[in-house]
Write a protein that holds these residues in place. Structure first.
Motif, PDB file in Angstrom:
ATOM      1  N   CYS A 448       0.838  -1.192   0.000  1.00 49.48           N
ATOM      2  CA  CYS A 448       0.000   0.000   0.000  1.00 49.48           C
ATOM      3  C   CYS A 448       0.879   1.249   0.000  1.00 49.48           C
ATOM      4  CB  CYS A 448      -0.891  -0.023   1.237  1.00 49.48           C
ATOM      5  SG  CYS A 448      -1.846   1.486   1.459  1.00 49.48           S
ATOM      6  N   PRO A 449       0.744   2.116  -1.007  1.00 49.12           N
ATOM      7  CA  PRO A 449       1.571   3.326  -1.039  1.00 49.12           C
ATOM      8  C   PRO A 449       1.307   4.215   0.181  1.00 49.12           C
ATOM      9  CG  PRO A 449       0.551   2.949  -3.169  1.00 49.12           C
ATOM     10  CD  PRO A 449      -0.090   1.992  -2.211  1.00 49.12           C
ATOM     11  N   ILE A 450       2.378   4.766   0.729  1.00 45.07           N
ATOM     12  CA  ILE A 450       2.243   5.704   1.837  1.00 45.07           C
ATOM     13  C   ILE A 450       1.895   7.065   1.238  1.00 45.07           C
ATOM     14  CG2 ILE A 450       3.482   6.859   3.707  1.00 45.07           C
ATOM     15  CD1 ILE A 450       5.146   4.268   3.988  1.00 45.07           C
ATOM     16  N   PRO A 451       0.718   7.610   1.599  1.00 40.59           N
ATOM     17  CA  PRO A 451       0.172   8.748   0.851  1.00 40.59           C
ATOM     18  C   PRO A 451       0.721  10.104   1.304  1.00 40.59           C
ATOM     19  CG  PRO A 451      -1.395   8.052   2.510  1.00 40.59           C
ATOM     20  CD  PRO A 451      -0.213   7.139   2.648  1.00 40.59           C
ATOM     21  N   VAL A 452       2.021  10.280   1.137  1.00 38.33           N
ATOM     22  CA  VAL A 452       2.585  11.596   1.448  1.00 38.33           C
ATOM     23  C   VAL A 452       3.532  12.024   0.340  1.00 38.33           C
ATOM     24  CG1 VAL A 452       2.479  11.184   3.953  1.00 38.33           C
ATOM     25  CG2 VAL A 452       4.598  10.754   2.701  1.00 38.33           C
ATOM     26  N   VAL A 461       4.212  16.387   3.347  1.00 37.57           N
ATOM     27  CA  VAL A 461       2.865  16.890   3.118  1.00 37.57           C
ATOM     28  C   VAL A 461       1.944  15.719   2.797  1.00 37.57           C
ATOM     29  CG1 VAL A 461       1.450  18.483   1.775  1.00 37.57           C
ATOM     30  CG2 VAL A 461       3.885  18.979   2.140  1.00 37.57           C
ATOM     31  N   PRO A 462       0.857  15.570   3.566  1.00 38.27           N
ATOM     32  CA  PRO A 462      -0.081  14.485   3.274  1.00 38.27           C
ATOM     33  C   PRO A 462      -0.799  14.723   1.952  1.00 38.27           C
ATOM     34  CG  PRO A 462      -0.629  15.630   5.337  1.00 38.27           C
ATOM     35  CD  PRO A 462       0.487  16.371   4.723  1.00 38.27           C
ATOM     36  N   VAL A 463      -1.111  13.669   1.252  1.00 39.54           N
ATOM     37  CA  VAL A 463      -1.921  13.792   0.049  1.00 39.54           C
ATOM     38  C   VAL A 463      -3.350  14.139   0.483  1.00 39.54           C
ATOM     39  CG1 VAL A 463      -2.881  12.483  -1.888  1.00 39.54           C
ATOM     40  CG2 VAL A 463      -0.488  12.172  -1.229  1.00 39.54           C
TER      41      VAL A 463
END
Length: 880
Positions: A448-452, A461-463
């Motif tokens: 699972c890609p880490i969404p930052v 920065v968070p997506v």
RNA sequence: GCGGACGUGGUGAAACGGUAGACACACAGGACUUAAAAUCCUGAGACGGCAACGUCGUGCGGGUUCAAGUCCCGCCGUCCGCACCA
């Protein structure tokens, strides 16, 4: 006339299609009904199911079907733990794509699971590799990030050189990667971590509430969390002995009571003080480097000798300014536990005493047994090198003398809390945990890609929620080692969500254990637009019975306990905000099998069970390799594994004997928590039983009483006895299934079928009716275990309903007690006779009857008994 | 080293402190069959005895109890977890 044999493989397909077409296993969230959530650990889609899956899922299915019949609204879902290394390895080896490989495996395994006849609600199926699942995981992650529960840190990490990824502490077994088996190296790296340590105390404390978990698992988690209560204590460093800026040393100790036994301090090679000294002392620098080199492999570290380097620094005893102890740099002190510094009290710590002997340091006993001569012996043994760890009384300790160690601990804590160095107290109480934060970054593609996003100006920065999911690119390449996301030409290049400047996407993906840390919650509302649905969670959670292997005692089960707490603290665990996801846990044993190998060959060449034939039995049993005619060695019984080739393919068994047969065998004989030995004779025995049930039912429907015939007015004694057995078994089987004592339930069903078989050859008052009643009960009780056979027999017994939709029958309480009971009669505790007497007979009546028995009279030899113990309905013991 | 679990027939195993070995596998004998398979019946913890029956028996040694596979103490063995955690 010979009846036709029950054709399991053919009939099983039929009933599976009936269930499917009627959608009988679909579960609806309905708070008006009592619920039961039965869950087995979901599989990794490796390609094919194995016998371990068959055992695990059979157990869960029996429970789920029984609970359903008992009126519960049962949630029994299935999904796929679908991210992970093997998919990438397959991609590298076979030039396929991890996604294609995974989904093909899922399709194959799903069809295998369906052939087992499991009562699963497939409409709730989830695959963790699907964006529709991991989009929610990314949301959970961002909420945890916002709360500081997920954070980025630079830390020493376990690096697996084969899988080329970081591993969590829990995933390093004996210094090797849990999956690759490669020796793990320590590397310094920036990586993401979950703040599991914030829950150390809660995770530990709450273990006490998990009374339906195996004691063993709770204990393992307790040890893993590893709480220790102690004191943070600051020691002054003697003037002029330490580098500038280092005038004190803080240590952690759980034994402040032994303070007057201190004879040295030891600090880790990476301790700031050690580094400061090493900067000016080449010999120490060399020593520290040596320690670090040895420290690269955990396996070597275990065997390493305890070594120290005297820094020349002297530390001042907190209670005696004239007492100074040397400060060593030592290879056995860990920088990441406590403060990376300790004081050594050799007399009461085995490691310290070895160190003290080696470097000629004083050994001062300060705790000893209360009484001579035990005290003298203990002191002598201490000087021989055996540390004394037991309780006792303080000696050689000034104002502590005579106190218990516990009282001494408190006294030291109390006094040092008042002492000051500068404005701060010399010592404060402190609880330390062994549990480390969970490093979750993996340098892999199939996760699972880490969404930052990393932005030079804005940092991490968070997506934005609206831009989720961050989807894996399909066009990655797998022709070289390393992280395909890193070398993807475009994927990582994005603009900063905050300032729109060119920025870089995080290319680490999440540990697959994150995926499995909340799937049980997703199952309760798999289509929810948010990660979880509060109402569904409030209804379904916790899982009422979780079943899986002991190998997850720490990893998955600890992570899930943490994750569910973190979900609660970020508003994702329902309004009731339960902390524990699994109310009851059961860890089932493995499926084991004999191994076979060619004779006289090194290294061993293993043979499949299907490649060997056998003759003889017992010690004389011999194996022959079918293809060559050469002898084969029958080896030890081990866990089924590809490497040993001692595999039995569930497909083969199902095709030949049927799923019911495999299920029945798995449930028979071995208690579910123990290993089960898969044997050909055991399976064929199960197959024989299926045919026997079929014959009983055939006999009942052929010429006996019809379905629904009212109970005849008279039931003879023989028939009554059969009825009693049927109802007693009925009374117990349900309880045994709920208690997961499947082997006992199976034995009781054998008992009932034996009674029915025996009665079929006879005639008597009401016997035909009783046999039909017993057969119907038998089929209903067998249903959860052998559901296809159950449906087939139910239909044959004349019903046009589905057995799976029948309520669980109830035993007639009147049949559970007999008018007369058989009581064992003992003389002096040894069984000598038995007595048949009315159930309601009084103690005196029982005693009188017992004393008249010839055996008892003989034993008494005319004397009166000394004592007679009567336990009504159980036993009489005559003491002579 | 620390912590834990387990130890019962030929085998897998049952057994609220109360008739040890239910149930199954394997085995032996018998019935049916031309024969085999399938099925059915019977037997079986060990030792002694034709038998009735007796003695012993849940890893070993103690203890508590009228009574111990079960509870307590000490050993032995097997398996599992953790392992420089201060």
């Amino acid at each position: 006339m010979a009846i036709e044999r029950y054709n399991a493989p053919e009939r099983e397909k039929h009933w599976q299609s009936v269930w499917e077409s009627r959608d009988v296993f679909r579960t609806v969230t309905d708070p008006s009904r009592p619920k039961c959530y039965v869950l087995e650990m979901f599989p990794y889609p490796s390609g094919r199911i194995h016998m371990g899956h068959v055992r695990n899922y059979t157990m869960g299915d029996v429970l789920a079907r029984t609970k359903r019949a008992q009126g519960f609204n049962v949630l029994h879902p299935m999904g796929w733990d679908a991210f992970g290394m093997p998919a990438e390895n397959a991609a590298m080896e076979r030039k396929t794509h991890p996604k294609a490989w995974t989904y093909e495996n899922i399709a194959a395994m799903k069809s295998q699971l369906k052939s087992m006849g499991l009562s699963l609600d497939w409409s709730r199926e989830v695959a963790t590799c699907d964006p529709s699942y991991y989009v929610h995981q990314q949301r959970l992650f961002l909420d945890m990030f916002a709360r500081g529960l997920a954070y980025r840190r630079k830390a020493k990490v376990n690096w697996d050189p084969v899988d080329q990824t970081v591993l969590a502490n829990e995933q390093v077994i004996d210094g090797r990667g849990w999956r690759s088996g490669a020796l793990v190296e320590q590397r310094e790296r920036e990586q993401w971590a979950f703040k599991i340590s914030a829950y150390s105390d809660d995770l530990l404390e709450a273990l006490g509430t998990l009374d339906k978990w195996p004691e063993k698992v709770r204990l393992m988690q307790e040890n893993w969390i590893g709480r220790s209560d102690g004191l943070m204590m600051r020691w002054k460093l003697a003037d002029g002995t330490a580098p500038a800026g280092h005038d004190e040393l803080e240590i952690f100790t759980t034994r402040p009571d032994t303070l007057f036994g201190a004879s040295f301090m030891a600090i880790a090679p990476d301790h700031p003080l050690a580094k400061a000294v090493a900067a000016q002392n080449a010999a120490l620098a060399e020593f520290s480097d040596e320690c670090r080199r040895a420290g690269t492999s955990a396996a070597e570290m275990e065997k390493a000798e305890k070594k120290g380097f005297d820094t020349g620094i002297r530390a001042v005893h907190p209670f005696d300014p004239s007492w100074q102890v040397p400060v060593y740099v030592a290879n056995f002190v860990l920088m990441d536990y406590g403060t990376g510094a300790i004081f050594g009290c050799p007399a009461h710590d085995q490691r310290d005493i070895e160190f003290a002997k080696k470097y000629g340091l004083p050994i001062i006993p300060v705790v000893a047994p209360k009484d001579e001569p035990a005290r003298g012996k203990t002191v002598a043994r201490i000087h021989e090198g055996a540390a004394y760890l037991d309780d006792g009384v303080m000696i050689n300790s000034h104002f502590l003398d005579g106190l218990s160690p516990k009282a001494a601990f408190d006294e030291v804590a109390r006094r040092l809390a008042k002492e000051r160095i500068g404005n701060e107290p010399v010592a404060t109480r402190k609880v330390n945990y062994r549990l480390r934060d969970w490093g979750l970054s993996r340098q892999r593609y199939w996760g699972c890609p880490i969404p930052v996003v990393h932005c030079d100006a804005c940092g991490i920065v968070p997506v934005a929620a609206k831009d989720l999911p961050v989807v894996l690119p399909d066009d990655a390449t797998f022709d070289q080692p390393g992280n395909p996301l890193d070398r993807h030409p475009t994927w990582r290049h994005v603009s900063c969500p905050k300032c729109a400047a060119p920025a870089s996407r995080e290319t680490d993906t999440m540990d697959t254990f994150v995926d499995s840390s909340w799937y049980f919650a997703r199952f309760t509302a798999p289509d929810a637009v948010t990660p979880t649905d509060q109402a569904a969670l409030d209804y379904w959670m916790p899982v009422d019975q979780y079943i899986g292997g002991i190998e997850h005692a720490i990893l998955h089960l600890l992570y899930s306990r943490f994750f569910y707490r973190a979900m609660g603290d970020t508003g994702h665990a329902g309004l009731r905000n339960l902390r524990e996801p699994f109310a009851a846990l059961f860890t089932q044993g493995m499926v084991v099998h004999e191994t076979y190998r060619r004779a006289d060959v090194e290294p061993p060449q293993w043979l499949l069970p299907t490649e060997v034939s056998f003759e003889g039995e017992g010690d004389a049993r011999r194996g022959t390799e079918i293809a060559t005619g050469k002898p084969a060695i029958i080896g030890s019984i081990e866990k089924m594994s590809k490497s040993r080739k001692n595999l039995v393919d569930p497909d083969d068994i199902i095709a030949h004997y049927g799923a019911d047969c495999a299920r029945w065998f798995m449930l028979s004989d071995s208690p579910p928590e123990r290993d089960v030995i898969w044997t050909e004779s055991g399976v064929s025995g199960a197959g024989r039983f299926i045919q026997r049930v079929w014959r009983i039912v055939d006999d009942v429907v052929g010429g006996r009483v019809a379905k629904g015939t009212p109970q005849p007015a008279t039931v003879g004694p023989e028939a009554l006895e059969v009825r009693r057995i049927a109802h007693r078994v009925l009374d117990q089987v349900g309880r045994n299934i709920e208690g997961l004592r499947f082997n006992v339930a199976v034995a009781q069903l054998y008992e009932l079928s034996n009674a029915l078989s025996g009665a079929l050859g006879k005639s008597g008052d009401g016997l035909d009716w009783v046999v039909r009643e017993g057969a119907e009960l038998l089929i209903q009780m067998l249903g959860p275990m052998m559901p296809h056979l159950g449906e087939e027999c139910w239909a044959r017994l004349g019903y046009n309903t589905l057995l799976v939709e029948q309520p669980w029958p109830k035993a007639d309480p009147a049949l559970l007690v007999d008018d007369t009971v058989v009581i064992a009669v003992q003389v002096n505790g040894k069984r000598r006779d038995e007595l048949t007497i009315g159930r309601t007979a009084s103690k005196d009546e029982v005693e009188a009857a017992a004393l008249q028995l010839a055996t008892v009279v003989r034993a008494l030899e005319g004397r009166p008994p000394k004592k007679v113990i009567v336990v009504p309905q159980r036993i009489v013991n005559v003491v002579v």
